[in-house]
Design an enzyme around this catalytic site. Sequence first.
Site, PDB file in Angstrom:
ATOM      1  N   GLY A  15       0.746  -1.265  -0.023  1.00  0.00           N
ATOM      2  CA  GLY A  15       0.002  -0.138   0.013  1.00  0.00           C
ATOM      3  C   GLY A  15       0.671   1.193   0.164  1.00  0.00           C
ATOM      4  O   GLY A  15       2.147   1.160  -0.131  1.00  0.00           O
ATOM      5  N   PHE A  16       0.099   2.415   0.086  1.00  0.00           N
ATOM      6  CA  PHE A  16       0.682   3.815   0.258  1.00  0.00           C
ATOM      7  C   PHE A  16       1.866   3.936   1.141  1.00  0.00           C
ATOM      8  O   PHE A  16       3.084   3.936   0.715  1.00  0.00           O
ATOM      9  CB  PHE A  16      -0.072   4.946   0.209  1.00  0.00           C
ATOM     10  CG  PHE A  16       0.508   6.100   0.785  1.00  0.00           C
ATOM     11  CD1 PHE A  16       1.394   6.790   0.091  1.00  0.00           C
ATOM     12  CD2 PHE A  16       0.028   6.835   1.733  1.00  0.00           C
ATOM     13  CE1 PHE A  16       1.895   7.961   0.518  1.00  0.00           C
ATOM     14  CE2 PHE A  16       0.292   8.064   2.114  1.00  0.00           C
ATOM     15  CZ  PHE A  16       1.404   8.590   1.472  1.00  0.00           C
ATOM     16  N   ASP A  36       0.450  -9.149   1.395  1.00  0.00           N
ATOM     17  CA  ASP A  36      -0.590  -8.253   1.104  1.00  0.00           C
ATOM     18  C   ASP A  36      -1.579  -8.875   0.266  1.00  0.00           C
ATOM     19  O   ASP A  36      -1.165  -9.990  -0.448  1.00  0.00           O
ATOM     20  CB  ASP A  36       0.192  -7.007   0.390  1.00  0.00           C
ATOM     21  CG  ASP A  36      -0.918  -5.554   0.408  1.00  0.00           C
ATOM     22  OD1 ASP A  36      -1.821  -5.863   0.111  1.00  0.00           O
ATOM     23  OD2 ASP A  36      -0.397  -4.709   0.938  1.00  0.00           O
ATOM     24  N   ARG A 111       5.235 -15.953  18.350  1.00  0.00           N
ATOM     25  CA  ARG A 111       5.971 -17.108  18.030  1.00  0.00           C
ATOM     26  C   ARG A 111       7.545 -16.729  17.601  1.00  0.00           C
ATOM     27  O   ARG A 111       8.431 -17.579  18.124  1.00  0.00           O
ATOM     28  CB  ARG A 111       5.293 -17.710  16.649  1.00  0.00           C
ATOM     29  CG  ARG A 111       4.463 -18.865  17.030  1.00  0.00           C
ATOM     30  CD  ARG A 111       4.112 -19.648  16.011  1.00  0.00           C
ATOM     31  NE  ARG A 111       3.899 -19.163  14.368  1.00  0.00           N
ATOM     32  CZ  ARG A 111       2.723 -18.513  13.949  1.00  0.00           C
ATOM     33  NH1 ARG A 111       1.850 -18.672  14.700  1.00  0.00           N
ATOM     34  NH2 ARG A 111       2.982 -18.252  12.895  1.00  0.00           N
ATOM     35  N   TYR A 150     -14.201   1.241  10.527  1.00  0.00           N
ATOM     36  CA  TYR A 150     -12.443   1.632  10.581  1.00  0.00           C
ATOM     37  C   TYR A 150     -12.238   2.072  11.938  1.00  0.00           C
ATOM     38  O   TYR A 150     -11.284   1.207  12.512  1.00  0.00           O
ATOM     39  CB  TYR A 150     -12.318   2.584   9.553  1.00  0.00           C
ATOM     40  CG  TYR A 150     -10.919   3.105   9.403  1.00  0.00           C
ATOM     41  CD1 TYR A 150      -9.804   1.896   9.017  1.00  0.00           C
ATOM     42  CD2 TYR A 150     -10.336   4.370   9.898  1.00  0.00           C
ATOM     43  CE1 TYR A 150      -8.466   2.675   8.963  1.00  0.00           C
ATOM     44  CE2 TYR A 150      -9.135   4.806   9.574  1.00  0.00           C
ATOM     45  CZ  TYR A 150      -8.209   3.683   9.218  1.00  0.00           C
ATOM     46  OH  TYR A 150      -6.887   4.007   9.044  1.00  0.00           O
ATOM     47  N   THR A 180      -1.693  11.168   6.361  1.00  0.00           N
ATOM     48  CA  THR A 180      -0.244  11.153   5.732  1.00  0.00           C
ATOM     49  C   THR A 180      -0.528  11.018   4.113  1.00  0.00           C
ATOM     50  O   THR A 180      -1.607  10.665   3.676  1.00  0.00           O
ATOM     51  CB  THR A 180       0.420  10.005   6.246  1.00  0.00           C
ATOM     52  OG1 THR A 180       0.769  10.032   7.564  1.00  0.00           O
ATOM     53  CG2 THR A 180       1.845   9.637   5.415  1.00  0.00           C
TER      54      THR A 180
HETATM   55  P1  NAD Z   1      -3.346   1.579   1.720  1.00  0.00           P
HETATM   56  O1  NAD Z   1      -4.830   1.269   1.307  1.00  0.00           O
HETATM   57  O2  NAD Z   1      -2.656   2.277   0.550  1.00  0.00           O
HETATM   58  O3  NAD Z   1      -2.483   0.411   1.915  1.00  0.00           O
HETATM   59  C1  NAD Z   1      -3.173  -0.767   2.894  1.00  0.00           C
HETATM   60  C2  NAD Z   1      -2.460  -2.058   2.605  1.00  0.00           C
HETATM   61  O4  NAD Z   1      -3.027  -3.023   3.225  1.00  0.00           O
HETATM   62  C3  NAD Z   1      -3.053  -2.476   0.955  1.00  0.00           C
HETATM   63  O5  NAD Z   1      -1.922  -2.784   0.307  1.00  0.00           O
HETATM   64  C4  NAD Z   1      -4.035  -3.285   1.286  1.00  0.00           C
HETATM   65  O6  NAD Z   1      -3.995  -4.263   0.043  1.00  0.00           O
HETATM   66  C5  NAD Z   1      -3.634  -4.158   2.390  1.00  0.00           C
HETATM   67  N1  NAD Z   1      -4.661  -5.033   3.181  1.00  0.00           N
HETATM   68  C6  NAD Z   1      -5.809  -4.620   3.405  1.00  0.00           C
HETATM   69  N2  NAD Z   1      -6.522  -5.564   3.973  1.00  0.00           N
HETATM   70  C7  NAD Z   1      -5.831  -6.613   3.835  1.00  0.00           C
HETATM   71  C8  NAD Z   1      -5.774  -7.968   4.199  1.00  0.00           C
HETATM   72  N3  NAD Z   1      -6.967  -8.457   4.818  1.00  0.00           N
HETATM   73  N4  NAD Z   1      -4.726  -8.690   4.351  1.00  0.00           N
HETATM   74  C9  NAD Z   1      -3.583  -8.285   3.534  1.00  0.00           C
HETATM   75  N5  NAD Z   1      -3.539  -7.070   3.089  1.00  0.00           N
HETATM   76  C10 NAD Z   1      -4.639  -6.283   3.405  1.00  0.00           C
HETATM   77  O7  NAD Z   1      -3.527   2.601   3.124  1.00  0.00           O
HETATM   78  P2  NAD Z   1      -2.209   3.303   3.719  1.00  0.00           P
HETATM   79  O8  NAD Z   1      -2.702   4.830   3.577  1.00  0.00           O
HETATM   80  O9  NAD Z   1      -1.089   2.902   3.135  1.00  0.00           O
HETATM   81  O10 NAD Z   1      -2.465   2.880   5.198  1.00  0.00           O
HETATM   82  C11 NAD Z   1      -1.542   1.661   5.681  1.00  0.00           C
HETATM   83  C12 NAD Z   1      -1.782   1.617   7.298  1.00  0.00           C
HETATM   84  O11 NAD Z   1      -1.651   3.009   7.910  1.00  0.00           O
HETATM   85  C13 NAD Z   1      -3.291   1.190   7.414  1.00  0.00           C
HETATM   86  O12 NAD Z   1      -3.335   0.460   8.693  1.00  0.00           O
HETATM   87  C14 NAD Z   1      -3.776   2.447   8.194  1.00  0.00           C
HETATM   88  O13 NAD Z   1      -5.126   2.401   8.866  1.00  0.00           O
HETATM   89  C15 NAD Z   1      -2.830   3.334   8.701  1.00  0.00           C
HETATM   90  N6  NAD Z   1      -2.921   4.753   8.657  1.00  0.00           N
HETATM   91  C16 NAD Z   1      -2.786   5.508   7.282  1.00  0.00           C
HETATM   92  C17 NAD Z   1      -2.916   6.806   7.379  1.00  0.00           C
HETATM   93  C18 NAD Z   1      -2.804   7.571   5.992  1.00  0.00           C
HETATM   94  O14 NAD Z   1      -3.033   8.941   6.268  1.00  0.00           O
HETATM   95  N7  NAD Z   1      -2.291   7.197   5.154  1.00  0.00           N
HETATM   96  C19 NAD Z   1      -3.426   7.551   8.520  1.00  0.00           C
HETATM   97  C20 NAD Z   1      -3.662   6.638   9.779  1.00  0.00           C
HETATM   98  C21 NAD Z   1      -3.366   5.433   9.867  1.00  0.00           C
END
Ligand code: NAD
Length: 318
Positions: A15-16, A36, A111, A150, A180
């Site tokens: 992800g991002f 992922d 583990r 969420y 972010t």
């Molecule tokens: P994103 O959607 O770009 O990335 C999330 C990744 O998790 C994706 O690649 C998705 O395919 C994977 N994923 C989702 N469900 C899954 C599953 N069941 N099994 C395996 N992979 C799975 O989001 P992001 O912005 O990169 O966020 C990453 C993390 O950071 C998240 O946990 C999010 O809650 C947290 N977060 C992000 C922000 C932000 O502003 N970007 C802010 C607060 C928290």
Amino acid sequence: MVAESEHVLVTGGAGFVGSHLCERLLREGHRVTCMDSFATSDPDGVAELRRHNGFTVLEHDVTRSFPDLGDTRLVLHLASAASPRDYLRLPIETLETGALGTRNALAFAQRHGARFLLTSTSEVYGDPLEHPQREDYWGNVNPVGPRSVYDEAKRYAEALTMAHHRQHGTDVAIARIFNTYGPRMRADDGRMIPNFISQALAGEPLTIAGSGNQTRSLCYVDDTVSGLLALARSTLTGPVNIGNPRELPVWQVADEIRTLTGTASTVRQIPGAVDDPRRRCPDISLAQRELGWRPGVTLREGLRRTIAWFAAGSGAAA
Ligand code: NAD
Ligand code: UDP
């Protein structure tokens, strides 16, 4: 302390935020497994990283038990939909990922005797009644509204992480990430920054949800990654806020992007989202004091880099 070349598991690594985290870890000499399901990302997002010898991509849904991956010193658990558009589209999957996925990731860390870091979110504060938000504020969340899938998934994940720590002595840390942004956000993920930049570059009106007076505090992804790794390498449990304390209204973010892109786009008001938090700003004194971390990239510079990436067509490709 996690030494160079040690194996790190990053769930949600395609992800991002995850892709930037994997890239930094590889540059530092770690072996990295990116686990992922591609629920909200594309395998192409990490195509560039595959040229590193130490990088493995494993397509796996974290709600299913984890395969054996050998010695692992650190588990960075990011897997979860994160953009409102994605988690509203995947409500039950988002809850199950927060619950079952976090359970499996914690069991895996236990583990292996690995340190475990949960990427939680400022959404655990809901529509906050205290401002700025400190880690000891318990939040104001609607438990049955559309965003609850969420917010409550992350609140449950935090509770489970602490229970594991208390019951099994698992070495854990909780980061509460605030908004972010940066290169590699999907142009269609529906979040404010990719929406505004794509609209500005296409000469379309920027869509302001509601009054536009609601505030956010925007942290450039390189700063967020540094904060997460500083926490991972500390002995702190947290939760620790990781974000940029410069707060500004959404309409001002739109204006800044219009200026930086030089677009002729106007703005268009659209209906506000249900339970959209009205104010959001982190108090980062804990991270500053205990981790020596604070963000360094200004909004203007971060937006310039992000706009350049989208303008190069990379956003459309992602
Ligand atoms: P994103 O959607 O770009 O990335 C999330 C990744 O998790 C994706 O690649 C998705 O395919 C994977 N994923 C989702 N469900 C899954 C599953 N069941 N099994 C395996 N992979 C799975 O989001 P992001 O912005 O990169 O966020 C990453 C993390 O950071 C998240 O946990 C999010 O809650 C947290 N977060 C992000 C922000 C932000 O502003 N970007 C802010 C607060 C928290
Ligand atoms: N927003 C907006 N226009 C858009 C997308 C989002 O005005 O095209 C608003 C949204 O309503 C919220 C803020 O921008 O008030 C940040 O939204 P985002 O989806 O980026 O993240 P959130 O902080 O809500 O998780």
